[in-house]
Design a protein around this motif. Sequence first.
Motif, PDB file in Angstrom:
ATOM      1  N   ALA A  58      49.263  19.297  91.336  1.00  0.00           N
ATOM      2  CA  ALA A  58      50.643  19.690  91.042  1.00  0.00           C
ATOM      3  C   ALA A  58      51.571  18.474  91.083  1.00  0.00           C
ATOM      4  N   LEU A  59      51.327  17.566  92.009  1.00  0.00           N
ATOM      5  CA  LEU A  59      52.167  16.369  92.118  1.00  0.00           C
ATOM      6  C   LEU A  59      52.022  15.480  90.880  1.00  0.00           C
ATOM      7  N   GLU A  60      50.809  15.274  90.420  1.00  0.00           N
ATOM      8  CA  GLU A  60      50.616  14.470  89.213  1.00  0.00           C
ATOM      9  C   GLU A  60      51.277  15.119  88.005  1.00  0.00           C
ATOM     10  N   ARG A  61      51.124  16.415  87.864  1.00  0.00           N
ATOM     11  CA  ARG A  61      51.767  17.111  86.746  1.00  0.00           C
ATOM     12  C   ARG A  61      53.281  16.974  86.814  1.00  0.00           C
ATOM     13  N   LEU A  62      53.815  17.119  88.018  1.00  0.00           N
ATOM     14  CA  LEU A  62      55.259  16.972  88.200  1.00  0.00           C
ATOM     15  C   LEU A  62      55.716  15.560  87.849  1.00  0.00           C
ATOM     16  N   LEU A  63      54.980  14.562  88.278  1.00  0.00           N
ATOM     17  CA  LEU A  63      55.342  13.179  87.979  1.00  0.00           C
ATOM     18  C   LEU A  63      55.292  12.901  86.482  1.00  0.00           C
ATOM     19  N   LEU A  64      54.216  13.303  85.832  1.00  0.00           N
ATOM     20  CA  LEU A  64      54.044  13.011  84.411  1.00  0.00           C
ATOM     21  C   LEU A  64      55.074  13.733  83.548  1.00  0.00           C
ATOM     22  N   ALA A  65      55.354  14.983  83.871  1.00  0.00           N
ATOM     23  CA  ALA A  65      56.345  15.737  83.088  1.00  0.00           C
ATOM     24  C   ALA A  65      57.764  15.407  83.536  1.00  0.00           C
ATOM     25  N   GLY A  66      57.961  15.305  84.833  1.00  0.00           N
ATOM     26  CA  GLY A  66      59.307  15.109  85.375  1.00  0.00           C
ATOM     27  C   GLY A  66      59.940  13.803  84.947  1.00  0.00           C
ATOM     28  N   VAL A  67      59.157  12.744  84.869  1.00  0.00           N
ATOM     29  CA  VAL A  67      59.721  11.455  84.483  1.00  0.00           C
ATOM     30  C   VAL A  67      60.178  11.494  83.024  1.00  0.00           C
ATOM     31  N   LEU A  68      59.537  12.312  82.197  1.00  0.00           N
ATOM     32  CA  LEU A  68      59.966  12.461  80.800  1.00  0.00           C
ATOM     33  C   LEU A  68      61.262  13.262  80.714  1.00  0.00           C
ATOM     34  N   VAL A  69      61.397  14.259  81.551  1.00  0.00           N
ATOM     35  CA  VAL A  69      62.666  14.997  81.611  1.00  0.00           C
ATOM     36  C   VAL A  69      63.774  14.066  82.084  1.00  0.00           C
ATOM     37  N   LEU A  70      63.458  13.197  83.037  1.00  0.00           N
ATOM     38  CA  LEU A  70      64.444  12.221  83.516  1.00  0.00           C
ATOM     39  C   LEU A  70      64.911  11.304  82.383  1.00  0.00           C
ATOM     40  N   VAL A  71      64.010  10.888  81.518  1.00  0.00           N
ATOM     41  CA  VAL A  71      64.400  10.067  80.361  1.00  0.00           C
ATOM     42  C   VAL A  71      65.426  10.821  79.517  1.00  0.00           C
ATOM     43  N   LEU A  72      65.177  12.107  79.268  1.00  0.00           N
ATOM     44  CA  LEU A  72      66.110  12.906  78.468  1.00  0.00           C
ATOM     45  C   LEU A  72      67.465  13.036  79.161  1.00  0.00           C
ATOM     46  N   VAL A  73      67.453  13.235  80.459  1.00  0.00           N
ATOM     47  CA  VAL A  73      68.708  13.363  81.216  1.00  0.00           C
ATOM     48  C   VAL A  73      69.524  12.075  81.114  1.00  0.00           C
ATOM     49  N   VAL A  74      68.876  10.944  81.314  1.00  0.00           N
ATOM     50  CA  VAL A  74      69.592   9.666  81.261  1.00  0.00           C
ATOM     51  C   VAL A  74      70.090   9.400  79.839  1.00  0.00           C
ATOM     52  N   GLY A 103      74.937   1.851  80.026  1.00  0.00           N
ATOM     53  CA  GLY A 103      74.252   3.120  79.732  1.00  0.00           C
ATOM     54  C   GLY A 103      72.923   2.879  79.046  1.00  0.00           C
ATOM     55  N   SER A 104      72.901   1.956  78.106  1.00  0.00           N
ATOM     56  CA  SER A 104      71.663   1.612  77.414  1.00  0.00           C
ATOM     57  C   SER A 104      70.641   1.027  78.385  1.00  0.00           C
ATOM     58  N   ALA A 105      71.093   0.200  79.304  1.00  0.00           N
ATOM     59  CA  ALA A 105      70.201  -0.375  80.315  1.00  0.00           C
ATOM     60  C   ALA A 105      69.602   0.724  81.195  1.00  0.00           C
ATOM     61  N   ALA A 106      70.385   1.746  81.510  1.00  0.00           N
ATOM     62  CA  ALA A 106      69.875   2.859  82.311  1.00  0.00           C
ATOM     63  C   ALA A 106      68.746   3.579  81.576  1.00  0.00           C
ATOM     64  N   VAL A 107      68.911   3.764  80.272  1.00  0.00           N
ATOM     65  CA  VAL A 107      67.852   4.395  79.478  1.00  0.00           C
ATOM     66  C   VAL A 107      66.602   3.516  79.489  1.00  0.00           C
ATOM     67  N   LEU A 108      66.786   2.210  79.282  1.00  0.00           N
ATOM     68  CA  LEU A 108      65.645   1.294  79.281  1.00  0.00           C
ATOM     69  C   LEU A 108      64.883   1.344  80.600  1.00  0.00           C
ATOM     70  N   LEU A 109      65.604   1.291  81.712  1.00  0.00           N
ATOM     71  CA  LEU A 109      64.937   1.334  83.018  1.00  0.00           C
ATOM     72  C   LEU A 109      64.190   2.649  83.215  1.00  0.00           C
ATOM     73  N   THR A 110      64.749   3.740  82.726  1.00  0.00           N
ATOM     74  CA  THR A 110      64.087   5.031  82.864  1.00  0.00           C
ATOM     75  C   THR A 110      62.829   5.095  82.003  1.00  0.00           C
ATOM     76  N   LEU A 111      62.901   4.524  80.795  1.00  0.00           N
ATOM     77  CA  LEU A 111      61.701   4.459  79.956  1.00  0.00           C
ATOM     78  C   LEU A 111      60.611   3.613  80.615  1.00  0.00           C
TER      79      LEU A 111
END
Length: 129
Positions: A58-74, A103-111
């Motif tokens: 569950a933790l791996e699934r959360l990490l893999l999916a959650g970080v992509l949602v974080l990219v969208l949020v940023v 703002g662009s730098a924040a997106v880059l760091l999240t990617l």
Amino acid sequence: MNRSSPYKSTGGLVRIVRAFGYSLQGLGAAWRHEAAFRQEVALAVILIPLGLWLGTSALERLLLAGVLVLVLVVELLNSAVEALADAISTGHDPLLGRAKDIGSAAVLLTLLLAAATWAAVLLPRVLPD
């Protein structure tokens, strides 16, 4: 002195319903006006199911999916900053330019965080010890 905005709701279920509607409007506006958001959504549509399949816990699934949602949020926050800056002035203003660059730098760091997260979870499975 009461300086509350006449556009702010007071609370209750009506506020929640309206807030949900505003959120959908925001997602729609980002989809219509922001190519980067559309590209990141397309990537997320492919990678989130893949991450849910590849994750072994569950933790791996959360990490893999959650970080992509974080990219969208940023990306949404970056787009909001850019829209606000453009509403203030489309001319060259160093502070507005700095806000957009940050703002662009924040997106880059999240990617980069997303890529590092995927690598940290998946590379140990394919690389020999």
